[in-house]
Motif scaffolding. Structure first.
Motif, mmCIF file in Angstrom:
data_model
loop_
_atom_site.group_PDB
_atom_site.id
_atom_site.type_symbol
_atom_site.label_atom_id
_atom_site.label_comp_id
_atom_site.label_asym_id
_atom_site.label_seq_id
_atom_site.Cartn_x
_atom_site.Cartn_y
_atom_site.Cartn_z
ATOM 1 N N PRO A 92 0.798 -1.385 -0.043
ATOM 2 C CA PRO A 92 -0.081 0.008 -0.153
ATOM 3 C C PRO A 92 0.837 1.145 0.042
ATOM 4 N N THR A 93 2.086 1.284 0.496
ATOM 5 C CA THR A 93 3.079 2.433 0.575
ATOM 6 C C THR A 93 4.280 1.799 0.178
ATOM 7 N N PRO A 94 5.216 2.711 -0.336
ATOM 8 C CA PRO A 94 6.610 2.331 -0.670
ATOM 9 C C PRO A 94 7.174 1.965 0.823
ATOM 10 N N ARG A 95 7.941 1.087 0.899
ATOM 11 C CA ARG A 95 8.577 0.573 2.099
ATOM 12 C C ARG A 95 9.983 0.297 2.137
ATOM 13 N N PRO A 96 10.803 0.073 3.129
ATOM 14 C CA PRO A 96 12.061 -0.582 3.243
ATOM 15 C C PRO A 96 11.964 -2.135 3.372
ATOM 16 N N ALA A 97 13.069 -2.889 3.272
ATOM 17 C CA ALA A 97 12.755 -4.312 3.611
ATOM 18 C C ALA A 97 13.834 -4.286 4.641
ATOM 19 N N THR A 98 13.136 -4.081 5.886
ATOM 20 C CA THR A 98 14.025 -4.053 7.197
ATOM 21 C C THR A 98 14.564 -5.335 7.465
ATOM 22 N N LYS A 99 14.265 -6.633 7.344
ATOM 23 C CA LYS A 99 14.835 -7.653 7.814
ATOM 24 C C LYS A 99 15.853 -7.857 6.705
ATOM 25 N N ALA A 100 15.562 -7.738 5.722
ATOM 26 C CA ALA A 100 16.689 -7.993 4.503
ATOM 27 C C ALA A 100 18.009 -7.210 4.864
ATOM 28 N N GLU A 101 17.779 -5.730 5.210
ATOM 29 C CA GLU A 101 18.882 -5.035 5.611
ATOM 30 C C GLU A 101 19.686 -5.534 6.638
ATOM 31 N N GLU A 102 18.856 -5.995 7.721
ATOM 32 C CA GLU A 102 19.516 -6.490 8.979
ATOM 33 C C GLU A 102 20.095 -7.702 8.571
ATOM 34 N N PHE A 103 19.705 -8.723 7.862
ATOM 35 C CA PHE A 103 20.604 -9.724 7.420
ATOM 36 C C PHE A 103 21.559 -9.609 6.564
ATOM 37 N N VAL B 232 13.599 -9.811 0.887
ATOM 38 C CA VAL B 232 12.919 -8.626 0.405
ATOM 39 C C VAL B 232 11.354 -8.937 -0.244
ATOM 40 N N ALA B 233 11.356 -10.242 -0.748
ATOM 41 C CA ALA B 233 10.152 -10.593 -1.136
ATOM 42 C C ALA B 233 8.944 -10.724 -0.073
ATOM 43 N N GLU B 234 9.541 -11.108 1.017
ATOM 44 C CA GLU B 234 9.009 -11.273 2.425
ATOM 45 C C GLU B 234 8.285 -9.739 2.945
ATOM 46 N N ALA B 235 8.914 -8.779 2.654
ATOM 47 C CA ALA B 235 8.674 -7.551 3.051
ATOM 48 C C ALA B 235 7.511 -6.899 2.380
ATOM 49 N N ALA B 236 7.207 -7.249 1.087
ATOM 50 C CA ALA B 236 6.121 -6.972 0.097
ATOM 51 C C ALA B 236 4.790 -7.363 0.900
ATOM 52 N N SER B 237 3.876 -6.462 0.309
ATOM 53 C CA SER B 237 2.428 -7.013 0.687
ATOM 54 C C SER B 237 1.683 -6.660 -0.648
ATOM 55 N N PRO B 238 1.963 -7.224 -1.749
ATOM 56 C CA PRO B 238 1.347 -6.899 -3.163
ATOM 57 C C PRO B 238 -0.037 -7.362 -3.111
ATOM 58 N N ILE B 239 -0.717 -6.804 -4.368
ATOM 59 C CA ILE B 239 -2.057 -6.990 -4.833
ATOM 60 C C ILE B 239 -1.983 -7.763 -6.081
ATOM 61 N N ASP B 240 -3.002 -8.516 -6.392
ATOM 62 C CA ASP B 240 -3.437 -9.004 -7.730
ATOM 63 C C ASP B 240 -4.078 -7.869 -8.638
ATOM 64 N N ASP B 241 -3.608 -7.207 -9.776
ATOM 65 C CA ASP B 241 -4.031 -6.480 -10.622
ATOM 66 C C ASP B 241 -3.893 -6.712 -12.044
ATOM 67 N N VAL B 242 -4.062 -5.675 -13.103
ATOM 68 C CA VAL B 242 -4.089 -5.863 -14.608
ATOM 69 C C VAL B 242 -2.632 -5.978 -14.927
ATOM 70 N N ARG B 243 -1.827 -5.244 -13.896
ATOM 71 C CA ARG B 243 -0.387 -5.356 -14.254
ATOM 72 C C ARG B 243 0.572 -6.698 -13.966
ATOM 73 N N GLY B 244 -0.016 -7.488 -12.885
ATOM 74 C CA GLY B 244 0.547 -8.378 -12.344
ATOM 75 C C GLY B 244 -0.074 -9.056 -11.108
ATOM 76 N N SER B 245 0.166 -10.346 -10.964
ATOM 77 C CA SER B 245 -0.279 -11.018 -9.817
ATOM 78 C C SER B 245 0.607 -10.621 -8.747
ATOM 79 N N ALA B 246 0.067 -10.789 -7.241
ATOM 80 C CA ALA B 246 0.790 -10.874 -5.986
ATOM 81 C C ALA B 246 2.217 -11.721 -5.998
ATOM 82 N N ALA B 247 1.616 -12.876 -6.442
ATOM 83 C CA ALA B 247 2.837 -13.984 -6.372
ATOM 84 C C ALA B 247 3.930 -13.610 -7.493
ATOM 85 N N TYR B 248 3.439 -12.866 -8.512
ATOM 86 C CA TYR B 248 4.730 -12.578 -9.357
ATOM 87 C C TYR B 248 5.620 -11.427 -9.244
#
Length: 290
Positions: A209-220, A245-261
């Motif tokens: 929903p908002t741009p965000r950092p991948a905090t756990k990826a940075e820490e790792f 980084v992928a775990e930090a995302a909360s994507p949605i499915d829409d016309v441009r791509g699926s959440a899984a993609y």
């Protein structure tokens, strides 16, 4: 619809205080599209085109201060060496005409999750300068976004500048879309090495929903990099970084791509950009954005 055209920042802030519903317009690359398609019909427009200080950049307290209306084209041409990650992102914005009009300040004001400048700003740990007749405040960019196309601005406030420390290490930006520019990102990722702080900055775009950092990826990755005696990264480290980084995302499915993609693509972008940036750190030369 009322139209205000102040000649100074003081006049602009006074107008915004008196007319809180006035929509700021500088390059117009977002606002004019909404008006033309009748998606928005504000009570007033506040034209910022005559305010000189919003169109300037310089140094302040050791950081680069970019006026809110400095266009992407000038960031590319004049600040590419100091802010390579932001310049990479700017090169993927729209067409040459859009890059000559659009600005980081406008991108922040729109607060779209898919805004191209956001991942680079997050990775570089930028700060947003916000002003009103009540005074000026600084907001870390990671705290600026509050929701889809929403931000921390009060009704009487304007974005006046962005402050970014000059790069001390390699930076990268990459996005997935049907083409490199003139496209809304399916997902995007920004990365910056900060060897002076022994850390890595990240930024995700079009993946939550908002741009965000991948905090756990940075820490790792901070625990995996040997800044004193750098050596090539193991594939397992790159893949773990990408997965976080992928775990930090909360994507949605829409016309441009699926959440899984989107999650899959972010993992790929993360490990590639980290690999490129670390290779540059090792002395392999600068890589262009994907």
């Amino acid at each position: 619809m009322d139209f205000f055209r102040p000649d100074s920042l003081a006049e602009a802030l006074a107008a915004k205080a008196e007319h809180a519903d006035a929509v700021p317009i500088a390059g117009g690359t977002d606002v004019m599209v909404e008006l033309n398609f009748d998606h928005r019909r504000p009570a007033a427009l506040l034209d910022l085109g005559r305010i000189v200080e919003l169109h300037e950049h310089g140094r302040q307290d050791g950081k680069v201060r970019i006026g809110a209306a400095v266009p992407y084209a000038r960031i590319i041409d004049e600040l590419g060496r100091e802010l390579p990650g932001l310049a990479m992102a700017a090169r993927t914005v729209g067409s040459p005409q859009i890059r000559n009009r659009g600005s980081v300040g406008g991108n922040l004001g729109a607060a779209s999750p898919a805004g191209d400048s956001h991942p680079a700003l997050l990775a570089a740990n930028a700060e947003v300068e916000i002003a009103s007749i009540r005074g000026t405040r600084m907001v870390p960019v990671k705290d600026f976004y509050t929701g889809v196309k929403r931000n921390v601005l009060a009704p009487d406030e304007l974005i006046t500048a962005v402050h970014i420390a000059p790069a001390t290490g390699a930076q990268q930006f990459s996005k997935v879309g049907t083409r490199n520019a003139m496209v809304i990102a399916v997902c995007a990722f920004g990365l910056a090495l900060h060897p002076d702080q022994k850390r890595v900055g990240t930024g995700l775009g079009s993946a939550a929903p908002t741009p965000r950092p991948a905090t756990k990826a940075e820490e790792f990755i901070a625990t995996e990099l040997d800044w004193e005696s750098p050596k090539p990264l193991a594939d397992s480290v790159l893949r773990r970084f990408g997965a976080l980084v992928a775990e930090a995302a909360s994507p949605i499915d829409d016309v441009r791509g699926s959440a899984a993609y989107r999650r899959h693509a972010l993992a790929v972008l993360a490990r590639r950009t980290l690999g490129w940036a670390w290779s540059e750190h090792l002395g392999g030369g600068r890589r262009a954005c994907a």
